[in-house]
Design an enzyme around this catalytic site. Structure first.
Site, short mmCIF file in Angstrom:
data_model
loop_
_atom_site.label_atom_id
_atom_site.label_comp_id
_atom_site.label_asym_id
_atom_site.label_seq_id
_atom_site.Cartn_x
_atom_site.Cartn_y
_atom_site.Cartn_z
N THR A 37 10.20 -78.69 -4.50
CA THR A 37 11.77 -77.41 -3.08
C THR A 37 11.25 -76.27 -2.71
OG1 THR A 37 12.92 -77.57 -4.74
CG2 THR A 37 13.07 -79.49 -4.27
N GLY A 38 11.14 -75.17 -3.44
CA GLY A 38 10.66 -73.69 -3.06
C GLY A 38 9.62 -73.76 -2.41
N TYR A 145 19.54 -85.54 -13.54
CA TYR A 145 19.87 -84.05 -13.34
C TYR A 145 20.72 -83.60 -14.47
CZ TYR A 145 20.64 -79.50 -11.32
OH TYR A 145 21.09 -78.42 -11.39
P1 NAD Z 1 15.87 -74.40 -5.31
O1 NAD Z 1 15.10 -75.72 -5.74
O2 NAD Z 1 15.68 -73.69 -5.05
O3 NAD Z 1 14.71 -73.71 -6.32
C1 NAD Z 1 13.83 -74.57 -8.08
C2 NAD Z 1 12.32 -73.92 -8.20
O4 NAD Z 1 12.12 -74.80 -8.81
C3 NAD Z 1 11.75 -74.97 -6.67
O5 NAD Z 1 11.00 -73.55 -6.37
C4 NAD Z 1 11.12 -75.64 -6.67
O6 NAD Z 1 9.86 -75.73 -6.52
C5 NAD Z 1 10.49 -75.40 -8.56
N1 NAD Z 1 10.13 -76.15 -9.00
C6 NAD Z 1 10.74 -77.56 -9.40
N2 NAD Z 1 10.30 -78.75 -9.90
C7 NAD Z 1 9.37 -77.45 -10.58
C8 NAD Z 1 8.17 -78.31 -11.71
N3 NAD Z 1 8.06 -79.23 -12.57
N4 NAD Z 1 6.99 -77.21 -12.57
C9 NAD Z 1 7.37 -75.82 -11.40
N5 NAD Z 1 8.04 -75.23 -10.69
C10 NAD Z 1 9.43 -76.13 -10.01
O7 NAD Z 1 16.88 -74.69 -6.51
P2 NAD Z 1 17.85 -73.21 -6.88
O8 NAD Z 1 19.05 -73.75 -6.58
O9 NAD Z 1 17.65 -72.26 -6.59
O10 NAD Z 1 18.02 -73.45 -8.29
C11 NAD Z 1 17.40 -72.48 -9.42
C12 NAD Z 1 17.57 -73.35 -10.69
O11 NAD Z 1 18.91 -72.59 -11.04
C13 NAD Z 1 17.43 -74.72 -11.20
O12 NAD Z 1 17.06 -75.33 -12.56
C14 NAD Z 1 18.41 -75.42 -11.00
O13 NAD Z 1 18.96 -76.30 -11.40
C15 NAD Z 1 20.42 -74.50 -11.31
N6 NAD Z 1 21.23 -74.29 -10.99
C16 NAD Z 1 21.22 -73.89 -9.21
C17 NAD Z 1 22.82 -74.05 -8.61
C18 NAD Z 1 23.04 -73.62 -6.99
O14 NAD Z 1 24.74 -74.09 -6.81
N7 NAD Z 1 21.91 -72.87 -6.69
C19 NAD Z 1 23.56 -74.02 -9.72
C20 NAD Z 1 23.25 -74.35 -10.75
C21 NAD Z 1 22.67 -74.70 -11.21
#
Ligand code: NAD
Ligand code: UDP
Length: 327
Positions: A37-38, A145
């Protein structure tokens, strides 16, 4: 002191902000990401920095490196994306965490893990304190999740108890800001992108469900404050509270209905011709969400400083500039 930091999920929304903050503080940063997703667009400007390295890698596959701190963020966070490949989501949460903890055990790295308010599920307790155990469906469409993140917490606690690994958990409540992908699918970016493109705002259900929205800079302040605390101070705070490892809610307690968010977004983009349209409420969508941040305030001397209007304005500006609605 300059630290060597690994950020898993470093090309994502929060990870890319964290990378910038750590570099600005003089640290070395390796951003690992499989780009599920990044996007590299989030970190292009960092690639020339000699203290920054990008590592294309899946966190579920073992990896090696000597780091002082591992920030574990790898995991899709938006429901539409984590439900796209649910088995991979649970695997990323659990096996990814296991890989991080095993590396930390071998190398004595500290670990900061990004857990989530989703571990509280559809909460029966409001607002949610860290002591609440949650109300989570184990077999629903959000479970990949929610349960993945709960299992990651469990294994963190066992690595802390069994092997003394220094692992710290933040339970993050809905966080938004620049660098969210235009197709991320979460509500704040959806509404802004829709309003800027004059498409109707998709309100799921009646819009009476609530969330507490935190601007990304506030989250980073809390994360960095938690990582900076000595282990002894954390032990002195958490042991009397019955916790074997640090667990802190990080969110903005301002609580808004999703309909209010839609109306606010339209008010901040007055030229928009969008209307609000109703869509079906996804299954297991939590009804209420609001963090109890008493512990974060006490332990970290922290509280959110960016209100929703200010944060939305900044995020709208980001999506407006360079027309990120079309990317
Ligand atoms: P995001 O989807 O933008 O970032 C997640 C990143 O992880 C992406 O760059 C994706 O490519 C990478 N990724 C996914 N699976 C992977 C894998 N198997 N190996 C390596 N990289 C992988 O989401 P975000 O909002 O930046 O979230 C970051 C973290 O914070 C996550 O763990 C999420 O669960 C946690 N979080 C975020 C929120 C929020 O509101 N933004 C709330 C609670 C928890
Ligand atoms: N939501 C909405 N329209 C959208 C996206 C989400 O009404 O286009 C609702 C969703 O049903 C939920 C809330 O907004 O009630 C927050 O959704 P999001 O996916 O941002 O986060 P989460 O449900 O994981 O808290």
């Amino acid at each position: 002191m300059r630290e060597k930091c690994l950020i898993t999920g470093g090309a994502g929304f929060i990870g890319s902000h964290l990378a910038r903050r750590l570099l600005a503080e003089g640290h070395e940063v390796t951003a690992m990401d499989n780009l599920f997703t990044g996007t590299k667009a989030n970190i292009y400007d960092l690639l020339d920095n000699p203290r920054f390295t990008f590592m294309l890698h899946d966190v579920t596959q073992p990896f090696w490196g000597q780091f002082d701190v591992i920030y574990n963020l790898a995991c899709p966070a938006s429901p539409i994306h984590y439900q796209r490949n649910p088995v991979e989501t649970t695997k990323t949460s659990f096996v990814g965490m296991l890989n991080v903890l095993e590396l930390a055990l071998k190398t004595k790295a500290r670990v900061l893990h990004t857990s989530t308010s989703e571990i509280y599920g559809d909460p029966l307790c409001h607002p949610q304190p860290e002591t609440y155990w949650g109300n989570v469906n184990t077999i629903g469409i959000r479970s990949c999740y929610d349960e993945g993140k709960r299992a990651a917490e469990t294994i963190s606690a066992d690595f802390a108890r069994e092997y003394g690994v220094d692992v710290r958990l933040v339970r993050i409540f809905n966080t938004y800001g620049p660098n969210m992908h235009p197709h991320d699918g979460r509500v704040v970016s959806n509404f802004i992108v829709q309003a800027l493109a004059n498409r109707d705002l998709t309100l799921y259900g009646d819009g009476h469900q609530t969330r507490s929205f935190q601007y990304v800079d506030d989250l980073l302040n809390a994360i960095l404050a938690l990582v900076a605390l000595p282990k002894e101070r954390l032990h002195a705070f958490f042991a009397p509270r019955g916790f074997d490892l640090p667990v802190v809610n990080v969110g903005n307690p301002g609580e808004f209905t999703i309909r209010e968010l839609a109306e606010k977004t339209l008010a901040l983009i007055p030229e928009s011709r969008s209307q609000i349209v109703r869509k079906p409420l996804p299954k297991d969508d939590p009804q209420r969400r609001k963090p109890d941040i008493t512990w974060a305030k006490e332990l970290l001397d922290w509280q959110p400083t960016v209100d929703l209007d200010t944060g939305l304005r900044r995020t709208i500006e980001y999506f407006r500039s360079a027309d990120r609605t079309a990317r």
